[in-house]
Motif scaffolding. Structure first.
Motif, mmCIF file in Angstrom:
data_model
loop_
_atom_site.group_PDB
_atom_site.id
_atom_site.type_symbol
_atom_site.label_atom_id
_atom_site.label_comp_id
_atom_site.label_asym_id
_atom_site.label_seq_id
_atom_site.Cartn_x
_atom_site.Cartn_y
_atom_site.Cartn_z
ATOM 1 N N LEU A 1 0.820 -1.200 0.000
ATOM 2 C CA LEU A 1 0.000 0.000 0.000
ATOM 3 C C LEU A 1 0.861 1.261 0.000
ATOM 4 C CD1 LEU A 1 -2.783 1.377 0.172
ATOM 5 C CD2 LEU A 1 -2.576 1.198 2.656
ATOM 6 N N CYS A 2 1.879 1.305 0.850
ATOM 7 C CA CYS A 2 2.751 2.484 0.928
ATOM 8 C C CYS A 2 3.522 2.704 -0.373
ATOM 9 C CB CYS A 2 3.727 2.347 2.092
ATOM 10 S SG CYS A 2 2.936 2.525 3.691
ATOM 11 N N ILE A 3 4.041 1.638 -0.949
ATOM 12 C CA ILE A 3 4.768 1.752 -2.213
ATOM 13 C C ILE A 3 3.828 2.228 -3.315
ATOM 14 C CG2 ILE A 3 5.945 0.423 -4.019
ATOM 15 C CD1 ILE A 3 7.156 -1.278 -1.698
ATOM 16 N N SER A 4 2.616 1.683 -3.345
ATOM 17 C CA SER A 4 1.636 2.085 -4.357
ATOM 18 C C SER A 4 1.269 3.564 -4.227
ATOM 19 C CB SER A 4 0.369 1.243 -4.243
ATOM 20 O OG SER A 4 0.662 -0.107 -4.427
ATOM 21 N N LEU A 5 1.042 4.009 -3.005
ATOM 22 C CA LEU A 5 0.709 5.420 -2.790
ATOM 23 C C LEU A 5 1.871 6.328 -3.174
ATOM 24 C CD1 LEU A 5 -1.242 5.188 0.591
ATOM 25 C CD2 LEU A 5 -2.180 5.721 -1.670
ATOM 26 N N GLN A 6 3.080 5.922 -2.832
ATOM 27 C CA GLN A 6 4.257 6.719 -3.180
ATOM 28 C C GLN A 6 4.408 6.822 -4.690
ATOM 29 O OE1 GLN A 6 6.364 8.244 -0.893
ATOM 30 N NE2 GLN A 6 7.273 9.243 -2.664
ATOM 31 N N LEU A 7 4.251 5.701 -5.381
ATOM 32 C CA LEU A 7 4.343 5.718 -6.844
ATOM 33 C C LEU A 7 3.223 6.553 -7.466
ATOM 34 C CD1 LEU A 7 5.408 2.041 -7.587
ATOM 35 C CD2 LEU A 7 6.790 4.109 -7.836
ATOM 36 N N ALA A 8 2.041 6.480 -6.887
ATOM 37 C CA ALA A 8 0.924 7.274 -7.407
ATOM 38 C C ALA A 8 1.225 8.759 -7.283
ATOM 39 C CB ALA A 8 -0.365 6.927 -6.671
ATOM 40 N N VAL A 9 1.764 9.174 -6.150
ATOM 41 C CA VAL A 9 2.096 10.582 -5.951
ATOM 42 C C VAL A 9 3.155 11.027 -6.949
ATOM 43 C CG1 VAL A 9 3.237 12.187 -4.357
ATOM 44 C CG2 VAL A 9 1.379 10.733 -3.545
ATOM 45 N N VAL B 1 8.785 16.037 -8.598
ATOM 46 C CA VAL B 1 9.186 15.866 -9.995
ATOM 47 C C VAL B 1 9.668 14.426 -10.176
ATOM 48 C CG1 VAL B 1 9.787 18.278 -10.358
ATOM 49 C CG2 VAL B 1 11.517 16.705 -9.515
ATOM 50 N N PRO B 2 9.604 13.904 -11.390
ATOM 51 C CA PRO B 2 10.062 12.528 -11.626
ATOM 52 C C PRO B 2 11.555 12.379 -11.334
ATOM 53 C CG PRO B 2 8.799 13.342 -13.505
ATOM 54 C CD PRO B 2 9.025 14.503 -12.598
ATOM 55 N N MET B 3 11.930 11.200 -10.852
ATOM 56 C CA MET B 3 13.337 10.925 -10.567
ATOM 57 C C MET B 3 13.962 10.198 -11.746
ATOM 58 S SD MET B 3 13.407 9.927 -6.510
ATOM 59 C CE MET B 3 12.904 8.266 -6.752
ATOM 60 N N ASN B 4 15.278 10.368 -11.904
ATOM 61 C CA ASN B 4 15.984 9.647 -12.961
ATOM 62 C C ASN B 4 16.480 8.298 -12.422
ATOM 63 O OD1 ASN B 4 18.465 10.017 -11.597
ATOM 64 N ND2 ASN B 4 18.850 11.942 -12.659
ATOM 65 N N GLY B 5 17.110 7.515 -13.266
ATOM 66 C CA GLY B 5 17.554 6.176 -12.886
ATOM 67 C C GLY B 5 18.544 6.158 -11.737
ATOM 68 N N ILE B 6 19.475 7.086 -11.722
ATOM 69 C CA ILE B 6 20.480 7.148 -10.654
ATOM 70 C C ILE B 6 19.803 7.435 -9.313
ATOM 71 C CG2 ILE B 6 22.519 8.389 -9.838
ATOM 72 C CD1 ILE B 6 23.430 7.238 -12.320
ATOM 73 N N GLN B 7 18.838 8.325 -9.336
ATOM 74 C CA GLN B 7 18.126 8.648 -8.102
ATOM 75 C C GLN B 7 17.335 7.446 -7.594
ATOM 76 O OE1 GLN B 7 16.112 12.038 -9.778
ATOM 77 N NE2 GLN B 7 17.469 13.490 -8.737
ATOM 78 N N TRP B 8 16.719 6.692 -8.517
ATOM 79 C CA TRP B 8 15.998 5.482 -8.109
ATOM 80 C C TRP B 8 16.958 4.454 -7.512
ATOM 81 C CZ3 TRP B 8 11.204 5.049 -6.920
ATOM 82 C CH2 TRP B 8 10.250 5.818 -7.549
ATOM 83 N N LEU B 9 18.148 4.323 -8.094
ATOM 84 C CA LEU B 9 19.150 3.398 -7.534
ATOM 85 C C LEU B 9 19.565 3.825 -6.129
ATOM 86 C CD1 LEU B 9 21.424 2.657 -10.618
ATOM 87 C CD2 LEU B 9 19.904 1.066 -9.425
#
Length: 82
Positions: free
Chosen positions: A21-29, A42-50
């Motif tokens: 649920l928390c991951i889904s809400l975070q991704l939705a935001v 703002v959207p994150m890039n690949g390095i930020q996701w890593l």
């Protein structure tokens, strides 16, 4: 005291559901434009996701190493007294 790998990381159903649920809400935001605007993200890039993934896993690694060291120390003490 037991390792998460011995217990099973998905063995606690309520915890697993709350994480999903928390991951889904975070991704939705982060991905739904009206929510992103509302929360000013703002959207994150690949390095930020890593970086996020590495920092999310770091506490688990540190705690599991601590458990392993504690367990090894206890076994050593037990073998001394036998």
């Amino acid at each position: 005291r037991r390792s998460i790998f011995k217990i099973g990381p998905l063995s606690n159903k309520k915890l697993t559901m709350s994480m999903i649920l928390c991951i889904s809400l975070q991704l939705a935001v982060m991905t739904v434009a009206p929510l992103a605007n509302l929360f000013k993200v703002v959207p994150m890039n690949g390095i930020q996701w890593l970086a996020v993934a590495a920092l999310s896993v770091a506490p688990i690694v540190v705690l599991e190493i601590g458990k392993a060291l504690t367990s090894a120390g206890e076994k050593r003490k037990e073998s001394k007294y036998l």
